[in-house]
Design a protein around this motif. Structure first.
Motif, short mmCIF file in Angstrom:
data_model
loop_
_atom_site.label_atom_id
_atom_site.label_comp_id
_atom_site.label_asym_id
_atom_site.label_seq_id
_atom_site.Cartn_x
_atom_site.Cartn_y
_atom_site.Cartn_z
N TYR A 122 -13.00 -10.92 11.07
CA TYR A 122 -12.82 -11.09 9.63
C TYR A 122 -11.34 -11.25 9.36
CZ TYR A 122 -17.68 -9.97 9.23
OH TYR A 122 -19.04 -10.01 9.38
N ASP A 123 -11.00 -12.20 8.47
CA ASP A 123 -9.59 -12.39 8.17
C ASP A 123 -9.26 -12.20 6.70
OD1 ASP A 123 -10.84 -14.81 7.46
OD2 ASP A 123 -9.19 -16.04 8.16
N VAL A 124 -10.27 -11.82 5.90
CA VAL A 124 -10.05 -11.55 4.49
C VAL A 124 -10.83 -10.29 4.12
CG1 VAL A 124 -10.31 -12.39 2.11
CG2 VAL A 124 -9.87 -14.02 3.97
N VAL A 125 -10.19 -9.40 3.37
CA VAL A 125 -10.85 -8.21 2.82
C VAL A 125 -10.72 -8.27 1.30
CG1 VAL A 125 -10.79 -5.69 2.61
CG2 VAL A 125 -10.44 -6.78 4.85
N ILE A 126 -11.86 -8.18 0.62
CA ILE A 126 -11.88 -8.12 -0.84
C ILE A 126 -12.35 -6.72 -1.23
CG2 ILE A 126 -12.85 -9.03 -2.99
CD1 ILE A 126 -13.33 -11.69 -1.50
N ASN A 127 -11.57 -6.05 -2.06
CA ASN A 127 -11.89 -4.70 -2.52
C ASN A 127 -12.23 -4.77 -4.00
OD1 ASN A 127 -11.94 -2.01 -3.27
ND2 ASN A 127 -9.82 -1.60 -2.72
N GLY A 167 -2.74 -8.39 9.59
CA GLY A 167 -2.74 -9.85 9.56
C GLY A 167 -3.88 -10.45 8.76
N MET A 168 -4.58 -9.64 8.00
CA MET A 168 -5.66 -10.15 7.17
C MET A 168 -5.17 -10.33 5.74
SD MET A 168 -9.01 -8.00 8.50
CE MET A 168 -8.29 -6.36 8.36
N VAL A 169 -5.85 -11.18 5.00
CA VAL A 169 -5.58 -11.37 3.58
C VAL A 169 -6.27 -10.25 2.82
CG1 VAL A 169 -5.98 -12.90 1.59
CG2 VAL A 169 -5.39 -13.87 3.84
N TYR A 170 -5.60 -9.72 1.81
CA TYR A 170 -6.17 -8.64 0.99
C TYR A 170 -6.22 -9.09 -0.46
CZ TYR A 170 -6.84 -4.03 -1.13
OH TYR A 170 -7.33 -2.96 -1.84
N VAL A 171 -7.42 -8.99 -1.05
CA VAL A 171 -7.62 -9.33 -2.46
C VAL A 171 -8.23 -8.12 -3.13
CG1 VAL A 171 -8.77 -10.87 -4.09
CG2 VAL A 171 -8.03 -11.77 -1.87
N HIS A 172 -7.61 -7.66 -4.21
CA HIS A 172 -8.12 -6.51 -4.95
C HIS A 172 -8.54 -6.96 -6.34
CE1 HIS A 172 -7.50 -2.10 -6.40
NE2 HIS A 172 -8.77 -2.41 -6.23
N ILE A 173 -9.83 -6.84 -6.62
CA ILE A 173 -10.39 -7.12 -7.93
C ILE A 173 -11.01 -5.81 -8.43
CG2 ILE A 173 -11.98 -8.53 -9.30
CD1 ILE A 173 -11.96 -10.58 -6.96
N CYS A 196 -16.55 -1.93 -1.74
CA CYS A 196 -16.22 -1.06 -2.86
C CYS A 196 -16.41 0.36 -2.35
CB CYS A 196 -17.05 -1.39 -4.11
SG CYS A 196 -18.83 -1.22 -3.90
N ALA A 197 -16.67 1.31 -3.21
CA ALA A 197 -16.81 2.70 -2.75
C ALA A 197 -18.07 2.88 -1.91
CB ALA A 197 -16.80 3.66 -3.94
N LEU A 198 -19.21 2.38 -2.42
CA LEU A 198 -20.50 2.60 -1.74
C LEU A 198 -21.31 1.33 -1.50
CD1 LEU A 198 -21.60 5.85 -3.62
CD2 LEU A 198 -20.76 5.67 -1.27
N ASN A 199 -20.77 0.17 -1.80
CA ASN A 199 -21.43 -1.13 -1.65
C ASN A 199 -22.46 -1.37 -2.75
OD1 ASN A 199 -22.01 -3.67 -0.68
ND2 ASN A 199 -22.80 -3.02 1.29
N MET A 200 -22.31 -0.71 -3.87
CA MET A 200 -23.23 -0.95 -4.98
C MET A 200 -22.71 -2.08 -5.88
SD MET A 200 -24.27 3.03 -5.39
CE MET A 200 -25.55 3.00 -6.61
N VAL A 241 -20.43 -4.20 -5.13
CA VAL A 241 -20.32 -5.38 -4.26
C VAL A 241 -21.67 -6.07 -4.10
CG1 VAL A 241 -19.95 -6.13 -1.87
CG2 VAL A 241 -18.28 -4.65 -2.97
N SER A 242 -22.71 -5.28 -3.88
CA SER A 242 -24.03 -5.89 -3.67
C SER A 242 -24.47 -6.68 -4.89
CB SER A 242 -25.07 -4.84 -3.28
OG SER A 242 -25.35 -3.96 -4.34
N CYS A 243 -24.13 -6.23 -6.10
CA CYS A 243 -24.46 -6.99 -7.31
C CYS A 243 -23.64 -8.27 -7.40
CB CYS A 243 -24.22 -6.13 -8.55
SG CYS A 243 -25.42 -4.81 -8.76
N PHE A 244 -22.35 -8.18 -7.08
CA PHE A 244 -21.50 -9.38 -7.10
C PHE A 244 -21.97 -10.40 -6.08
CE2 PHE A 244 -17.38 -8.87 -9.56
CZ PHE A 244 -17.88 -7.90 -10.41
N VAL A 245 -22.30 -9.94 -4.88
CA VAL A 245 -22.78 -10.85 -3.83
C VAL A 245 -24.12 -11.45 -4.23
CG1 VAL A 245 -23.60 -10.94 -1.44
CG2 VAL A 245 -21.42 -9.83 -1.97
#
Length: 157
Positions: free
Chosen positions: A40-45, A66-72, A103-107, A109-113
């Motif tokens: 993985y080369d990108v992490v979105i939080n 060396g990964m890209v970090y995006v915080h929303i 996110c904290a528990l993948n809740m 995130v699961s809705c966004f995905v």
């Protein structure tokens, strides 16, 4: 020694979605190295800096590997249409890259995905709802958010 795929399983609420996307709850600082080792080369939080399990210097840890970090940062009690629009734009800009969203528990995130897979990738409901359907039944706030996003974006998605 465990291989990388075994170590990924140890990350809180980890779900492999497809060859380019995985989701989870909050990884530990050490687990970001495992995520990088898995390609993985990108992490979105999507969690707030004040969320449970948040890591103060997460961006520095991720970029240091060396990964890209995006915080929303998405407020749990009040997700906004602007949040999902930003997420969709970021995801579209990362097409073809291996992205880890947490996110904290993948809740949240699961809705966004789910919304991304349903509205942007036009996947059938059963496929689009994974991993949300495995993690939780969205509460009233998130059910309303999903409906609001579908109403607002389905015509222009």
């Amino acid at each position: 020694m465990n291989d990388v795929s075994d170590l990924l399983q140890e990350i809180k609420n980890y779900y492999w979605v497809n060859q380019y996307l995985a989701t989870s709850g909050q990884p530990t600082p050490e687990q970001f190295k495992i995520i990088q080792d898995a390609g993985y080369d990108v992490v979105i939080n999507l969690a707030l800096p004040t969320s449970d399990y948040a890591i103060v210097n997460e961006g520095a840890i991720v970029t240091g590997l060396g990964m890209v970090y995006v915080h929303i940062p998405v407020v749990w009690e009040a997700p906004k249409l602007e949040d999902i629009r930003l997420f969709f734009g970021v995801m579209e800009s990362l097409s073809g890259r291996k992205v880890w969203v947490h996110c904290a528990l993948n809740m949240r995130v699961s809705c966004f995905v789910y919304l991304y897979q349903k509205l942007k990738l036009n996947l059938p409901e059963e496929q689009a709802s994974y991993p949300m359907s495995e993690i939780w039944q969205p509460n009233e706030v998130w059910t309303q958010f999903i409906e609001d996003v579908k109403g607002a974006l389905s015509a222009i998605a």
